[in-house]
Design a protein around this motif. Structure first.
Motif, mmCIF file in Angstrom:
data_model
loop_
_atom_site.group_PDB
_atom_site.id
_atom_site.type_symbol
_atom_site.label_atom_id
_atom_site.label_comp_id
_atom_site.label_asym_id
_atom_site.label_seq_id
_atom_site.Cartn_x
_atom_site.Cartn_y
_atom_site.Cartn_z
ATOM 1 N N PHE A 130 35.421 47.553 46.940
ATOM 2 C CA PHE A 130 35.036 47.195 45.567
ATOM 3 C C PHE A 130 34.052 48.261 45.108
ATOM 4 N N LYS A 131 34.362 48.955 44.023
ATOM 5 C CA LYS A 131 33.524 50.067 43.591
ATOM 6 C C LYS A 131 32.871 49.781 42.249
ATOM 7 N N PRO A 132 31.549 49.805 42.181
ATOM 8 C CA PRO A 132 30.890 49.702 40.871
ATOM 9 C C PRO A 132 31.000 51.040 40.160
ATOM 10 N N ARG A 133 31.701 51.088 39.058
ATOM 11 C CA ARG A 133 31.906 52.359 38.349
ATOM 12 C C ARG A 133 31.316 52.297 36.947
ATOM 13 N N SER A 135 32.237 53.669 34.343
ATOM 14 C CA SER A 135 33.275 53.589 33.313
ATOM 15 C C SER A 135 34.332 52.542 33.667
ATOM 16 N N PRO A 136 34.727 51.721 32.700
ATOM 17 C CA PRO A 136 35.780 50.738 32.966
ATOM 18 C C PRO A 136 37.128 51.412 33.213
ATOM 19 N N TYR A 137 37.211 52.694 32.903
ATOM 20 C CA TYR A 137 38.484 53.394 33.039
ATOM 21 C C TYR A 137 38.610 54.133 34.377
ATOM 22 N N SER A 138 37.559 54.073 35.216
ATOM 23 C CA SER A 138 37.601 54.743 36.521
ATOM 24 C C SER A 138 38.244 53.833 37.577
ATOM 25 N N PHE A 139 38.675 54.442 38.659
ATOM 26 C CA PHE A 139 39.234 53.737 39.814
ATOM 27 C C PHE A 139 38.219 52.706 40.330
ATOM 28 N N GLN A 140 38.637 51.449 40.462
ATOM 29 C CA GLN A 140 37.690 50.378 40.787
ATOM 30 C C GLN A 140 37.807 49.881 42.233
ATOM 31 N N GLY A 141 38.633 50.525 43.017
ATOM 32 C CA GLY A 141 38.720 50.118 44.429
ATOM 33 C C GLY A 141 40.000 49.361 44.743
ATOM 34 N N LEU A 142 40.354 49.346 46.049
ATOM 35 C CA LEU A 142 41.595 48.688 46.485
ATOM 36 C C LEU A 142 41.410 47.192 46.750
ATOM 37 N N GLU A 143 40.180 46.724 46.675
ATOM 38 C CA GLU A 143 39.840 45.314 46.904
ATOM 39 C C GLU A 143 40.324 44.850 48.291
ATOM 40 N N GLU A 144 40.970 43.696 48.382
ATOM 41 C CA GLU A 144 41.247 43.174 49.731
ATOM 42 C C GLU A 144 42.099 44.132 50.572
ATOM 43 N N ALA A 145 43.020 44.824 49.921
ATOM 44 C CA ALA A 145 43.813 45.792 50.691
ATOM 45 C C ALA A 145 42.903 46.828 51.355
#
Lengths: 342, 342, 342, 342
Positions: A130-133, A135-145
């Motif tokens: 989970f990535k705090p970014r 910009s809302p348009y940036s890659f936000q992470g793969l989450e559970e995967a």
């Protein structure tokens, strides 16, 4: 605390303050000087602001004397705390290096990163699912995967996993996979989240907020400890200042200061602090010389292809060379590099 | 964006950068100077950091040119946005004053505060039911009981309610009672929470983080807008600097700057910025002169008895006097004080 | 530099900018994007602000690309500069320690200090004869009597003398006695003084201003070098931030940054940066690990009796112990402690 | 001041502190709490740091209580000071506007500027003959030729002249021509210069240093006053923070704070604070609403041709429009725009 009355205060004003302090259970010491009256009040500093003394007539200022944190303080516990992550010990003469990519991007990238940082001597694998970014348009992470890939990397290498938890709602999921829960710099005063991680039986890596004072940082640790989780690792990662050649200003002085004020272990993240890979190695070495118990370092198999924070990631070669030098510096201080073989 | 190559860059290095930019869909303009090569790339700035160009060999620096926010920008929408709270309009020549206590403490305190701020001309009632406190040992708010008291005060006075939401888990509850959802300064980059309030059909008051740049603040607004909620009210509340006589440093220059960069309305919270009631009135007047669309002011029936932030709360008398002066300053700029009578 | 035109700019506006740039001798590269026109201008950045392009119609912003300093830059001189103080070399693999009291107080105090810092391995003696004090009521230094004592201490010990010059009018006197002229943090942008020390044939120790960016610091060095004196030693001594547990925030990251941008030697003053003796030793060790060429440390025979800065001065015992550890850390990096025996 | 002993302090440590305080003439109040001993000492705060109590064994911290400035304090003089510049009064209900170009560039430019700012209602002409420039390669001012032009402009228009003095060596020359001596932001702690202007019988405009606290600013005023010159005008001009969209961050809260702590008049320089002409007018209006006694504004007949600071200079038209609005805002507060007709 010390209450300074204004020059115009008369006995009526002073009495009103004394009464409120007594009602709140404070012990009083009164000093009537030529220029003004000063009231010393011995008691619970944490209640000070709530007393609103500064809103009372002819109170000029209120000066705190004691530290507002207790469980996190050196006064509460004189000996250094060692936080255990399985068999690994954070604190107590070990230098633990947590290394890996900013974000988990793919199975291939993560496993390659895990193997290379292990080979160089790291004991924990870092990587954000989970990535705090900004910009809302940036890659936000793969989450559970991403979390699953971290678990797979642990299985394959034995490295412990440190990864960020961004919200109470995803905490159970992150806690299921992680060995160490990272609280990010933007969440250092997310008090809801602090109270929730306090209930989880896992070590917490608490990053300093970009504009948090050392006292506020220790107060955030206090939230977690007051909630029952004493396994807090502090992480200095740079503060925001006017200097903008570097991403932040690494406050390395905070390392000996925290060691003096608190018993908690403290590590340093030079990657986010400096923001440019070129300066990560010298500041890692300086961190250990300043007394840090470990490092959090971004390493990527191929920084120029990273989805996040490539400019501050070390290449495998640079990381390997750094680990050699770290060992020598640790040796000067009678410390040893952490090892998975215990 | 502009990519500056180092003096040692040769055509191989330049070509590698050009290829990556082209692959990412950027338009290229190449400038080969005597001292170094400079590459202009026209495209989506939000993807810039993810490209990790600074990690490529012989790239000296990457300079952004365009703003990373879109929906929040003046370029996207030239006319001022007016956020409607029922019939009330935030923005567009109205000065709306949101006033009340820091925290909801009791039925008596809140209703008294509501009546007095209404009598003085406020149109929204502020008051915290969930309180972010630096210390785990401080009063943390009445939670739902506090929200119910706010709703009762609305019923009795007609004032609209603005109150803070601290976490996604309590958002449905807060949204049930509030007219305006306040995102506190410590949560400005709590991206989980921003994404959640974006889904609620209520105006959001977004406080600037204590160490957030204006650009980051607008990016936080962009998160909410990108999620579908365009009713964002910005609130300047002081930034953290080296000056510590005041609680924070009120960056009033941010008001005309935000008006220039964005179409969103902006209000000012002088109570938290200054931290001492004595300076709240002059800075409220200055805020309106600087172009603010409203104010968020702490008023307490009896500041010296407040459970929270008493030292920065105005007394009823001081608040009343301030409202008279605000009207005159607003008049100079052809603006009018907001009114519940529409 | 890059000139970004606003979205409303038409060809008339662009032409006006182009004409001014050409008149000033800049080479032009024009990029006409979809959203806006961007002009690259290759030439002398130092003339940029004087061109006032931002005051021209429809110019949105002007972004500098190249560093504004030349003589101080690594691009101008690739090899590290070694500044010679008699036979002593600052830079080039030597760690030189400049130690002594904040202020010269008396013959007895200074000679005792000189002997003890020499015995511990320092090669330069520091001590102020002219003291910049925040309060007009504080001790302001012994002036010429102090300088004479410094000269006597040099005679007796062989230590080189570094002492502050506060004003052009006293420069000839200070230069008569000193081996290294120190420019204090408050005078880093006293451009009159910089131009005057440039004319003196003595090394200059240039402290970074408390709120100076690294670029401004190098520009101050440029003033001295442009005036003909290339013997500049940079000294990081902490910057002013919101953190106030320490006197300043030591920006140790500036050490590798300056080494990257410039060829000049850089030393670190942990005493003023931290302000508390307790943290001076760890930060001295960290400074050497970060790549510093030396240290400026306050040592007093009896800190509790010091007329100035006692709280941040090391005792003889603490200083002695630190020097042993410094030697070990220097050894890790293949460096050696400086020595008066050459 | 308050001396806080550590928890480990015994009576021997406390006695040592008491003895030193008594020797220095302080009155003592002893508070022996459960957790620690606290010593209140009433006396001269200016001597506090020199006492070096923090260097004594088992002293944990020393907390100042009283302000270190005296002559500049409101406690010393309750009534507002009005500084007279000939017949003009700075302070006391007048809003004086000091306007003109950043630098004196030519006879034509200066006389045109003087006439236009006078026509719009300014009462003092600003313009630099000696310019502190970050780069040694920038235009440094016309020096005495510039001063002569200022004198000629005064003769032609009746405007009073305010101009910067950069060094003690040029002070007699500048004082010969100027009506008000400006101490620039970089020289706020040039104590040599402060002591010299204290000896001149002319009002001094003291700009706040870019990283000076309000207390340090008032201490700089104290230097001038302690030297015998009570005619000090304070000038807030923005402080350095992490925000870099504006040149500096205008700390408008400093205006009411300084009015509360001191009796000296305070003016505001929005041109340097914001650095962009677009934001100068709203911040000028806000400054007057916050209680400022005047403004220092850069106006240039043709900003795009200015040799210095063009981007932040108002055009004649914008300045004229601003002066009309200032009059209305001043009126709200019962103040009047200053006038050369007295």
């Amino acid at each position: 605390m010390i209450v300074v009355m204004s020059q115009k205060a008369d006995s009526k004003h002073v009495d009103a303050v004394l009464e409120r302090l007594k009602r709140a259970g404070f012990q009083i010491h009164l000093s009537q000087g030529v220029e003004r009256t000063i009231i010393g009040a011995i008691g619970d500093k944490t209640r000070m602001r709530d007393l609103a003394l500064e809103a009372m007539p002819e109170v000029e200022s209120v000066v705190p004397i004691l530290q507002p944190y207790k469980l996190a303080s050196r006064a509460f516990k004189e000996q250094d705390t060692i936080v255990k992550v399985g068999d690994l010990e954070i604190g107590g003469g070990n230098i633990q290096v947590m290394a890996g990519p900013c974000a988990v991007e793919s199975r291939e990238q993560l496993l390659e990163a895990a193997q290379l940082v292990k080979a160089a001597g790291a004991t924990l694998l870092r990587g954000g699912a989970f990535k705090p970014r900004t910009s809302p348009y940036s890659f936000q992470g793969l989450e559970e995967a991403g979390l699953k890939l971290l678990a797979e990397a642990r299985e394959k290498t034995g490295l412990k996993i440190v990864t960020e938890v961004m919200d109470a709602s995803t905490l159970p999921m992150v806690a299921h996979y992680a060995d160490v829960l990272q609280i990010g710099t933007r969440n250092m005063q997310n008090f809801f989240l602090l109270r929730e991680v306090a209930k989880v039986n896992k070590p917490v890596l608490l990053k300093r907020g970009a504009s948090a004072t050392i006292e506020e940082w220790l107060m955030a640790a206090e939230y977690i400890m007051a909630g029952g989780n004493y396994n807090v690792i502090l992480c200095e990662r740079g503060i925001r200042t006017f200097e903008n050649f570097t991403r932040n200003t690494l406050d390395l002085g905070a390392v000996p200061v925290v060691k003096y004020l608190s018993h908690l272990p403290v590590i340093v993240d030079p990657s986010h602090a400096l923001g440019k890979w070129r300066f990560v190695a010298p500041m890692s070495l300086a961190a250990v010389a300043a007394g840090a118990d470990g490092l959090l370092i971004e390493v990527h198999p191929n920084p120029a292809e990273a989805l996040c924070d490539g400019p501050q990631s070390l290449t495998p070669e640079n990381f390997h060379a750094l680990m050699q030098q770290l060992k020598d510096v640790a040796g000067v201080f009678g410390k040893r590099m952490g090892s998975l073989e215990g």
